[in-house]
Design an enzyme around this catalytic site. Structure first.
Site, mmCIF file in Angstrom:
data_model
loop_
_atom_site.group_PDB
_atom_site.id
_atom_site.type_symbol
_atom_site.label_atom_id
_atom_site.label_comp_id
_atom_site.label_asym_id
_atom_site.label_seq_id
_atom_site.Cartn_x
_atom_site.Cartn_y
_atom_site.Cartn_z
ATOM 1 N N SER A 9 0.849 -1.200 0.000
ATOM 2 C CA SER A 9 0.000 0.000 0.000
ATOM 3 C C SER A 9 0.885 1.251 0.000
ATOM 4 C CB SER A 9 -0.912 0.012 1.228
ATOM 5 O OG SER A 9 -0.153 0.305 2.397
ATOM 6 N N LYS A 19 0.381 -1.948 15.273
ATOM 7 C CA LYS A 19 -1.053 -2.174 15.499
ATOM 8 C C LYS A 19 -1.610 -3.299 14.611
ATOM 9 C CE LYS A 19 -2.821 1.372 12.352
ATOM 10 N NZ LYS A 19 -3.170 0.418 11.311
ATOM 11 N N ASP A 20 -0.893 -3.662 13.530
ATOM 12 C CA ASP A 20 -1.361 -4.739 12.646
ATOM 13 C C ASP A 20 -0.838 -6.118 13.050
ATOM 14 O OD1 ASP A 20 -2.751 -2.985 11.001
ATOM 15 O OD2 ASP A 20 -1.024 -2.627 9.700
ATOM 16 N N THR A 32 -15.869 4.042 8.772
ATOM 17 C CA THR A 32 -14.824 3.312 9.503
ATOM 18 C C THR A 32 -15.244 1.864 9.681
ATOM 19 O OG1 THR A 32 -13.497 3.143 11.535
ATOM 20 C CG2 THR A 32 -15.759 3.910 11.803
ATOM 21 N N SER A 58 -13.390 0.134 11.941
ATOM 22 C CA SER A 58 -12.709 -0.153 13.209
ATOM 23 C C SER A 58 -13.734 -0.327 14.323
ATOM 24 C CB SER A 58 -11.754 0.995 13.547
ATOM 25 O OG SER A 58 -11.484 1.035 14.917
ATOM 26 N N ARG A 84 -13.020 -0.500 17.330
ATOM 27 C CA ARG A 84 -12.560 0.392 18.406
ATOM 28 C C ARG A 84 -13.166 1.786 18.242
ATOM 29 N NH1 ARG A 84 -8.866 4.379 18.156
ATOM 30 N NH2 ARG A 84 -8.358 3.778 16.022
ATOM 31 N N ARG A 85 -13.109 2.310 17.012
ATOM 32 C CA ARG A 85 -13.677 3.646 16.772
ATOM 33 C C ARG A 85 -15.198 3.628 16.904
ATOM 34 N NH1 ARG A 85 -9.752 4.135 11.732
ATOM 35 N NH2 ARG A 85 -8.010 5.279 12.646
ATOM 36 N N ARG A 135 -13.471 -0.039 4.356
ATOM 37 C CA ARG A 135 -12.108 -0.552 4.418
ATOM 38 C C ARG A 135 -11.327 -0.035 3.230
ATOM 39 N NH1 ARG A 135 -11.039 -5.799 4.806
ATOM 40 N NH2 ARG A 135 -8.932 -4.993 4.729
ATOM 41 N N ARG A 193 -9.971 5.317 0.936
ATOM 42 C CA ARG A 193 -11.075 5.809 1.772
ATOM 43 C C ARG A 193 -11.384 7.276 1.476
ATOM 44 N NH1 ARG A 193 -10.381 2.909 7.730
ATOM 45 N NH2 ARG A 193 -9.088 1.214 6.968
ATOM 46 N N CYS A 228 -9.727 -9.592 16.764
ATOM 47 C CA CYS A 228 -9.860 -8.378 15.943
ATOM 48 C C CYS A 228 -11.263 -7.769 16.013
ATOM 49 C CB CYS A 228 -9.464 -8.650 14.501
ATOM 50 S SG CYS A 228 -10.716 -9.505 13.582
#
Length: 310
Positions: free
Chosen positions: A13, A82-83, A128, A130, A132-133, A150, A156, A243
């Site tokens: 990426s 974080k991945d 998003t 995520s 978490r978000r 995603r 995005r 995840c």
């Protein structure tokens, strides 16, 4: 440092390749005679646009990179911490050689109309994927709507421009890395949007036996990032989060060297939030991570995490 070629493997990426360029520049400054070559690989996580839990979750962004390292097709891997899954050990035969100086850990809001998070009207669609978000927004801004999105940051931003969402939440450091800090409307404090474990840290991973290479790149490591990351990853390891678990947290080394770790576990709907914040004192980072995880487990984190499908 010999003049041998160092083959650096990474996701393909734009952001991942920008991260590799940072590593190459820092290596060149430390070892001017070092030669490097980039080995880009396309990962499952980059190919698959559905729910990550359907493709082994977090390992989706690291599996192919690890495989290239273990097969001898590359010598050094660059990962976003974080991945990297923390609920299981690193692939056998590999080791972390360094954690680079930490970038911004905060999330950024991108709203084409220039509104801040607290100004967004009810029903605003936030792009998003995520958990978490989404959990934190559900807790703090229940009138906003999260729509699954995603793809890499550039993709995005294209989807936002195409009207697939009204606003985006992305990592501030990622937008910096791809040269797009101009799109940021507001940078959210960690109190408003607690970051993911390992936010803003790049890890260098080698084969365990490559001691010359480990010695050569260890000079890129940042002691504060190492302490913070060790505490955060041990925390996640003890919690055995997956995840789909909305888990957030960050460790911080103060100017006087004191280390603290703040962490949260949420239900996906944001209705339950478990909190812990501890200082290490004389504890080593791994013990701090364990202690904070145990504090959340005492509050019911295990039942909360296990109650989420994955």
């Amino acid at each position: 440092m010999s003049a041998d070629l160092i083959r650096i493997v990474s996701r393909d990426s734009p952001m991942a390749l920008a991260q590799v360029e940072r590593v190459r520049a820092e290596l060149a400054a430390l070892h001017p005679d070092a030669r490097t070559e980039v080995v880009p690989v396309r990962t499952t996580g980059d190919k698959w646009m559905g729910d990550l839990s359907a493709v082994e979750g977090k390992g989706a962004f690291t599996k192919e990179v690890d495989a290239a390292l273990l097969a001898g097709e590359a010598d050094l891997a660059v990962h976003c911490v974080k991945d990297i899954p923390a609920d299981r050990p690193l692939p056998a035969g590999t080791a972390f050689a360094a954690f680079l100086r930490r970038d911004d850990i905060r999330d950024a809001l991108i709203h084409p109309g220039g509104l801040c998070l607290d100004e967004l009207p009810a029903g605003t669609r936030i792009g998003t994927s995520s958990v978490r978000r989404a959990a934190q927004l559900a807790a703090s801004h229940p009138h906003l709507l999260c729509v699954p999105m995603r793809g890499n940051a550039n993709r995005r931003l294209e989807k936002l421009a195409a009207g697939e969402a009204d606003a985006l939440l992305l990592a501030a450091s990622g937008l910096e890395r791809i040269g797009r800090p101009d799109v940021i409307t507001e940078i959210l404090s960690p109190e408003v949007m607690c970051p993911p474990i390992g936010a803003g840290v790049l890890a260098l991973q080698c084969r365990e036996g490559d001691s010359d290479l480990i010695d050569a790149v260890s000079g890129l490591g940042d002691p504060a990032a190492h302490r913070e990351t060790t505490a955060e990853r041990m925390f996640l390891h003890v919690l055995q989060g997956h995840c789909n678990s909305p888990i957030a947290g960050y460790a911080q080394v103060e100017r006087n060297g004191d280390l603290s770790l703040r962490a949260k576990v949420f239900t996906p709907d944001g209705k339950t939030v478990l909190n812990a914040h501890e200082w290490a004192g004389a504890l080593d980072p791994a013990t701090l991570g364990t202690s904070v995880a145990v504090s959340l487990l005492r509050q019911g984190a295990r039942e909360l995490i296990d109650g989420i499908a994955h």
